[in-house]
Design an enzyme around this catalytic site. Structure first.
Site, mmCIF file in Angstrom:
data_model
loop_
_atom_site.group_PDB
_atom_site.id
_atom_site.type_symbol
_atom_site.label_atom_id
_atom_site.label_comp_id
_atom_site.label_asym_id
_atom_site.label_seq_id
_atom_site.Cartn_x
_atom_site.Cartn_y
_atom_site.Cartn_z
ATOM 1 N N CYS A 141 -0.775 -9.351 3.326
ATOM 2 C CA CYS A 141 -0.419 -9.187 1.925
ATOM 3 C C CYS A 141 -0.183 -7.654 1.716
ATOM 4 O O CYS A 141 0.032 -7.284 0.452
ATOM 5 C CB CYS A 141 -1.317 -9.842 0.977
ATOM 6 S SG CYS A 141 -3.038 -9.594 0.936
ATOM 7 N N ASP B 62 -2.941 -6.161 0.772
ATOM 8 C CA ASP B 62 -4.111 -5.561 -0.210
ATOM 9 C C ASP B 62 -5.216 -4.907 0.475
ATOM 10 O O ASP B 62 -5.437 -4.806 1.759
ATOM 11 C CB ASP B 62 -4.811 -7.122 -0.685
ATOM 12 C CG ASP B 62 -3.636 -7.806 -1.714
ATOM 13 O OD1 ASP B 62 -2.876 -7.074 -2.214
ATOM 14 O OD2 ASP B 62 -3.889 -8.917 -2.058
ATOM 15 N N CYS C 231 -7.313 -14.272 2.579
ATOM 16 C CA CYS C 231 -7.935 -13.296 1.670
ATOM 17 C C CYS C 231 -9.296 -13.110 2.120
ATOM 18 O O CYS C 231 -9.913 -12.156 1.867
ATOM 19 C CB CYS C 231 -7.997 -13.731 0.235
ATOM 20 S SG CYS C 231 -5.964 -14.364 -0.016
HETATM 21 FE FE1 FES Z 1 -3.885 -10.289 -0.504
HETATM 22 FE FE2 FES Z 1 -5.436 -12.505 -1.402
HETATM 23 S S1 FES Z 1 -3.152 -12.303 -1.406
HETATM 24 S S2 FES Z 1 -6.021 -10.714 -0.295
#
Ligand code: FES
Length: 142
Positions: free
Chosen positions: A34, A36, A103
């Site tokens: 993702c 992140d 995640c």
């Molecule tokens: Fe990226 Fe959960 S969607 S860490």
């Protein structure tokens, strides 16, 4: 209900958010799925993690797993912290939806990256102890 009460609890009131300016090890990892980012700060004394804090540009599941993971490693030895799997954190949270399991990997990898940094600062090669950090490599691709 998509999320367990524990996940919602840790998401609304996450523990150990912030940084440690005098950390002994800092790790930053990116989630290949993702994009992140998670940053983990550890304070270590005599082989024991005395404090842990995290900051993340991540979703609610990443916040909840990091909150739980930092709770679980605080006061534990480095060896035990290295054994902490994302599955164990997910179980402690009473589960996560399948689409959110990736995640929880962010928290596990960030702990490992911070411990690798700790060993590097001591002049010790962390790879045989901590193992490879695939998420760290993925981070450099972005
Ligand atoms: Fe990226 Fe959960 S969607 S860490």
């Amino acid at each position: 209900m998509l999320y367990s009460d524990k996940v919602l609890e840790h998401f609304s009131n996450p523990h150990n958010v912030g940084d440690l300016p005098d950390a002994d090890g800092v790790g930053e990892v990116g989630n290949a799925k993702c994009g992140d980012i998670m940053k983990m700060y550890l304070k270590i004394k005599d082989g024991v993690i005395t404090d842990a804090k995290f900051k993340t540009f991540g979703c609610g599941a990443a916040i909840a797993t990091s909150s739980m993971a930092t709770d679980m490693i605080k006061g534990s030895t480095i060896e035990d912290a290295l054994k902490l799997s994302n599955q164990a954190v997910v179980e402690a949270l009473d589960g996560l939806p399948a689409s959110k399991i990736h995640c929880s990997v962010l928290a596990e990898q960030a702990v490992k990256a911070a411990l690798a940094d700790y060993y590097r600062r001591q002049g010790v090669d962390p790879t045989p102890i901590v193992g490879p950090l695939p998420e760290e490599d993925a981070c450099h691709l972005h």
